[in-house]
Design an enzyme around this catalytic site. Sequence first.
Site, mmCIF file in Angstrom:
data_model
loop_
_atom_site.group_PDB
_atom_site.id
_atom_site.type_symbol
_atom_site.label_atom_id
_atom_site.label_comp_id
_atom_site.label_asym_id
_atom_site.label_seq_id
_atom_site.Cartn_x
_atom_site.Cartn_y
_atom_site.Cartn_z
ATOM 1 N N HIS A 142 0.842 -1.270 0.023
ATOM 2 C CA HIS A 142 -0.145 0.082 -0.141
ATOM 3 C C HIS A 142 0.901 1.232 0.270
ATOM 4 C CE1 HIS A 142 -3.330 2.900 1.665
ATOM 5 N NE2 HIS A 142 -2.213 3.286 2.107
ATOM 6 N N GLU A 143 2.013 1.309 0.852
ATOM 7 C CA GLU A 143 2.866 2.523 0.949
ATOM 8 C C GLU A 143 3.714 2.512 -0.291
ATOM 9 O OE1 GLU A 143 2.501 4.650 3.098
ATOM 10 O OE2 GLU A 143 0.961 3.657 4.268
ATOM 11 N N HIS A 146 1.751 4.459 -3.130
ATOM 12 C CA HIS A 146 1.747 6.030 -2.796
ATOM 13 C C HIS A 146 2.921 6.404 -3.829
ATOM 14 C CE1 HIS A 146 -1.976 6.363 -0.378
ATOM 15 N NE2 HIS A 146 -1.055 5.964 0.770
ATOM 16 N N GLU A 220 -6.309 7.020 -0.844
ATOM 17 C CA GLU A 220 -5.957 5.903 0.042
ATOM 18 C C GLU A 220 -6.825 4.614 -0.564
ATOM 19 O OE1 GLU A 220 -3.837 5.696 2.492
ATOM 20 O OE2 GLU A 220 -3.402 7.739 2.746
#
EC number: 3.4.24.-
Length: 305
Positions: A142-143, A146, A220
Amino acid sequence: MARTRYASDRGLTSRMLVTMFLLGLVYVVAVGAFFVFVPQWAFFALAVAAVFLLAQYFFSDRMTLFAMHGRIVTPDEAPELHGVIDRICALSDAPKPQVAIADTDVPNAFATGRNQKKAVVCVTTGLLRRLDPVELEGVLAHEMAHVAHRDVAVMTIASFLGICAGLVTRFGLQIGLFGGFNRRSNDQNTGLILLAVIAASALAYAVSFMLTRALSRYRELSADRAAALLTGRPSALASALTKVHGEIARIPTNDLRTAQAFNAFFFTPAFGKGFSVSSLFSTHPSLDKRLAQLSKISAQLSQGA
């Protein structure tokens, strides 16, 4: 979006472009008002704002790590953490970011840096203690999504106008409280001019705040989706989300307050149990909304198997 194996998201790209366009309009109006009402300070204010923007853009990784007491760790210091990052890099064909650990019991993670070459992915010791390797992989994917989406750079630029407008509003009110609202200069009502500047800055802050929060919530969801599709394990990410939300509720209030300044960067916001805030002002979508999206992705992957 950078060329990686992370799933592309046209919705995120279009929202980024629209948000930046609207913020640009707000910026033009705010700067125009500043030149009209206080031209003697306009060039100085713009120069100071430019310096702050460049500092925030080029040194965001160092500033965020310093504020969170994070430190870069080598593969020898954190072999398991580096191993998970290496696996995600192999899956996504993305360059490996620097890996850092922040010594705090608040279970969370964040990514920072203006591009992939300057990226840093940081996890807290609290997160490492609570998640198993599969859940940790989902969070780190997930990070890194980004980073691949260039979210950090976009959000840094997008939030800058709001920061400047908020500072102008605050300083304007302080000047006014110390007598600025009652002064006259060159037959003009200085107090009214000051009020006009404060009003324009407050409006610019409110608009930029709403736009950046809306973009933050969508990014997100986009990072959740990209991570779930990359790893093929949306259930692991859902488990990590549920676990982190539950554990954060047990963290002492003082520790949460310290971490809340970085909510926009975090995997999940550092709000304790019982905290409620309108979804309009949140940096993250609700847990239910994130879990519902992951459940839908899981069903789609099952059908395609």
